[in-house]
Design an enzyme around this catalytic site. Structure first.
Site, PDB file in Angstrom:
ATOM      1  N   HIS A 150       0.856  -1.190   0.121  1.00  0.00           N
ATOM      2  CA  HIS A 150       0.094   0.049  -0.088  1.00  0.00           C
ATOM      3  C   HIS A 150       1.074   0.958   0.296  1.00  0.00           C
ATOM      4  O   HIS A 150       1.523   1.529   0.918  1.00  0.00           O
ATOM      5  CB  HIS A 150      -0.881  -0.070   1.245  1.00  0.00           C
ATOM      6  CG  HIS A 150      -1.888   1.021   1.172  1.00  0.00           C
ATOM      7  ND1 HIS A 150      -3.293   0.949   1.447  1.00  0.00           N
ATOM      8  CD2 HIS A 150      -1.733   2.361   0.981  1.00  0.00           C
ATOM      9  CE1 HIS A 150      -3.782   2.049   1.667  1.00  0.00           C
ATOM     10  NE2 HIS A 150      -3.113   2.995   1.372  1.00  0.00           N
ATOM     11  N   GLU A 187      -4.030   6.959  -3.132  1.00  0.00           N
ATOM     12  CA  GLU A 187      -3.604   5.589  -3.022  1.00  0.00           C
ATOM     13  C   GLU A 187      -3.422   4.614  -3.892  1.00  0.00           C
ATOM     14  O   GLU A 187      -4.291   4.571  -4.780  1.00  0.00           O
ATOM     15  CB  GLU A 187      -4.486   5.283  -1.775  1.00  0.00           C
ATOM     16  CG  GLU A 187      -4.720   6.061  -0.476  1.00  0.00           C
ATOM     17  CD  GLU A 187      -5.177   5.606   0.902  1.00  0.00           C
ATOM     18  OE1 GLU A 187      -5.658   4.471   0.413  1.00  0.00           O
ATOM     19  OE2 GLU A 187      -5.157   6.391   1.819  1.00  0.00           O
ATOM     20  N   ARG A 220      -8.748  14.944   1.778  1.00  0.00           N
ATOM     21  CA  ARG A 220      -8.622  15.554   3.425  1.00  0.00           C
ATOM     22  C   ARG A 220      -6.857  15.023   3.616  1.00  0.00           C
ATOM     23  O   ARG A 220      -6.183  14.651   3.262  1.00  0.00           O
ATOM     24  CB  ARG A 220      -9.495  14.596   4.372  1.00  0.00           C
ATOM     25  CG  ARG A 220      -9.319  13.276   4.144  1.00  0.00           C
ATOM     26  CD  ARG A 220     -10.002  12.201   5.290  1.00  0.00           C
ATOM     27  NE  ARG A 220     -10.104  11.103   5.018  1.00  0.00           N
ATOM     28  CZ  ARG A 220      -9.356  10.256   5.462  1.00  0.00           C
ATOM     29  NH1 ARG A 220      -8.126  10.834   5.837  1.00  0.00           N
ATOM     30  NH2 ARG A 220      -9.286   8.904   5.236  1.00  0.00           N
TER      31      ARG A 220
END
Length: 657
Positions: free
Chosen positions: A210, A277, A295
């Site tokens: 990730h 991401e 955010r």
């Protein structure tokens, strides 16, 4: 240029404290909002102005956009910082702020609409030619559609809330038989956490990394990326350890991912801080778009550590209308930073969240390369209604190994007592040889589970002897009013004509032991060093002296053993009898929470593993399942009821042969 003199922070906990810290440094007046539960919370006391939203659960307080806007108007605020979670990615709230003449410290509502929905974001990226993980992100939300799409994609699949993040509304489904129950539970979590039950489904990749890119855009068309973070160490689809830069990621790949992230942000007219991401397949070198968080991220401190920038200050300046202060070529990349999230949870019990009274809390001292972001204090009550994160510990070093060692030291200086936490688990993760070598992917915890979550073993006799010594030495001196020199009130175990001994019945980690402590000076095994507030217990073993951290809080003593701070109490026969009675014949609640669904009724036959009751805690759902086949004899709870940890919920009789 827009004027911002008073800033309302529409959040709680560590992020509210962190935002207010920068706002105050910039000379702004800060406004906190709070629920009834948080009336005396740290973020409330640190704010210049505090306004009560009422209620206890998020839906009754922090998720009430109308109440937050009314609070901003009452306080005379010009701007609202949403933090993360709650209303931070709610396009309707961003739009309402604009209509009310307030500055929303986030992107335009149109950008949240485009990227705030995972489904819409994937469709946008597909059009832009960004590679996607195979999946379905359409409008149809019926079970038949998800059943068909899951079959097309191939199991295992991952259900995800279209409007949220943080692991809420996310379920891995291994086979079709699990799909219906998982979909219903994920939809309820999504509705509860984000007010939107829409879901998407995608192929579950078994060994990805990730990797995410921090982007920042101003109101003048400029956008850049502030390097990347690796967030692969996760449990229950939530991040536990984050670091920057990502280990082993070369400059060429960093640039490719960064430029893709910037293109994605510019395509939707993005403004402010955001994170794109990706899932990165180290074997093939390919990366796949996962989602964009519109955010500030929980893990933004590691980016601040390697760039020397204050991202909240950037948010405020960009919201005022100032341009970004640097170009892409000027973005620093200095050293390495690692962050861990300290949670109230039970790692050995499936990482179930914990709540209760924070009887002991000590943070590591500040220093070069050391940072702690928290919103709690010793003596606080940790509510079951909110996320269980207590604090973030961040360490910076000139290289990854220096940052890792520094963070391990910080964890060793941290003390928490009153309920279970992941503190010892975090130390095991950072100390693991595979982590030290940078072998990271989202399956790390599962792969090394035996090392990270070792099977419980009985505490050795040596521990009990030390605990007894610590208990006696930490007891306050007792003096008889009628005879100040009476040997009967001394802590020496004095007995006429017999050796000085004391028998203590102690409890620790669910174990009970009667310990006989001999008080002769020649047999003393340890000596308290420091005040009763607990510095260390010095243990002399031949020529070697070892120190064990020792802290006394009321009727509990916390003693360090093998890197873990273990709580020790004196045995209370009455409390033990009451606890035994409350568990008798019933399946108990594993944590504090509220009953959201009862799936059985008295007299119903159930199979082993069947879900009986669904409990909601910390904005996540947890199913209480039958440990064996049987018949439901009684129900001791009702939907909507708040229950405490250990409360009997269901009585289940074993099925007769």
């Amino acid at each position: 240029m827009s004027k911002i003199e008073t800033l309302l922070v529409a959040n709680r906990g560590e992020i509210a404290c962190r935002v207010m810290r920068t706002a105050k440094a910039m000379g702004l007046t800060t406004v906190a909002v709070h629920s009834a539960t948080d009336r005396h919370a740290r973020h409330v006391e640190e704010a210049d102005i505090a306004i009560d939203l009422g209620g206890a659960k998020p839906a009754e307080s922090y998720l009430r956009a109308d109440a937050v806007l009314a609070a901003a108007k009452a306080a005379g605020a010009q701007a609202i910082h949403p933090g993360y979670g709650f209303l931070s990615e709610n396009a309707g709230f961003a739009r309402a702020c604009e209509e009310a003449g307030l500055i929303f410290l986030g992107p335009p509502a149109s950008a949240i609409d485009a990227m705030g929905s995972k489904s819409a974001a994937k469709a946008l990226m597909e059009t832009a030619g960004v590679p996607l993980v195979p999946g379905y992100h359409g409008e149809a939300q019926d079970y038949a559609t998800f059943q068909r799409e899951a079959q097309r994609i191939g199991y295992p699949v991952l259900l995800k809330a279209a409007a949220g993040g943080g692991g809420k509304g996310m379920k891995v489904v291994e086979r079709e038989a699990e799909l219906a129950e998982a979909l219903e539970s994920a939809q309820r979590e999504a509705q509860s956490g984000f007010g939107d039950s829409r879901m998407l489904v995608e192929k579950y990749l078994t060994k990805p990394r990730h990797v995410e890119i921090q982007v920042f855009a101003d109101q003048h068309g400029h956008c850049l990326y502030l390097n990347e973070r690796d967030c692969s160490i996760q449990r229950r689809h939530q991040k536990v350890v984050e670091e920057a830069p990502a280990p082993g990621l070369g400059a060429e790949l960093r640039a490719a991912m960064g430029e893709s992230a910037v293109r994605a942000a510019q395509a939707i007219g993005y403004v402010g801080a955001g994170t794109v991401e990706f899932l990165y397949d180290e074997g093939s070198g390919q990366f796949f778009f996962m989602e964009m968080n519109t955010r500030l991220q929980v893990e933004h401190p590691v980016t601040e550590a390697i760039t020397g920038l204050d991202l909240v200050a950037w948010q405020i300046r960009v919201a005022r209308g100032e341009p970004l202060p640097m170009t892409q070529e000027q973005v620093p990349l200095l050293g390495h930073a690692i962050e861990v999230r300290l949670y109230a949870e039970d790692p050995e019990g499936g990482f179930l969240p914990a709540s209760g009274h924070l009887a002991l809390y000590r943070e590591p001292p500040a220093g070069p390369g050391r940072r702690v972001d928290s919103g709690i204090r010793e003596g606080d009550d940790i509510s079951p209604f909110y996320d269980p994160m207590l604090a973030k510990l961040i360490a910076w070093g000139e290289n990854r190994e220096e940052a890792r060692q520094r963070l391990l030291s910080m964890l060793g200086e941290t003390a928490v007592g009153g309920f279970k936490t992941n503190l010892a688990f975090l130390r095991r993760v950072l100390a693991h040889p595979a982590f030290a070598e940078g072998e990271l992917d989202t399956g790390f915890i599962g792969r090394y589970q035996d090392d990270l979550l070792p099977a419980a073993t009985a505490l050795p006799e040596r521990f009990w002897q030390l605990a007894a010594e610590a208990w006696v030495q930490s007891e306050a001196a007792r003096v008889r009013a009628d005879d100040a020199h009476s040997p009967w009130s001394a802590q020496s175990g004095w007995r006429s004509g017999l050796p000085g001994e004391t028998d203590l019945h102690l409890l620790a980690k669910g174990e009970s032991r009667v310990v006989r402590l001999r008080h002769a000076d020649s047999q003393r095994i340890a000596q308290l060093d420091g005040p009763l507030d607990g510095q260390y217990l010095d243990v002399q073993d031949g020529d070697i002296r070892r120190r064990h951290k020792l802290i006394r809080r009321g009727n509990s003593l916390y003693l360090e053993w093998n890197g873990e701070l273990i709580g020790v109490q004196r045995f209370d026969a009455i409390a033990e009898a009451e606890a035994s009675h409350s568990h008798q014949g019933g399946l108990g609640a594993p944590m504090n929470g509220s009953i959201v669904r009862i799936l059985v009724e008295p007299g119903q036959r159930v199979e082993a593993g069947a879900a009986l009751v669904v409990l909601e805690a910390m904005k996540m759902e947890h199913s209480i399942r039958a440990p064996h086949a049987g018949v439901v004899k009684s129900l001791y709870c009702s939907e909507g009821e708040l229950v405490s940890e250990g409360t009997a919920l269901v009585e289940l009789e074993e099925a007769s042969a």
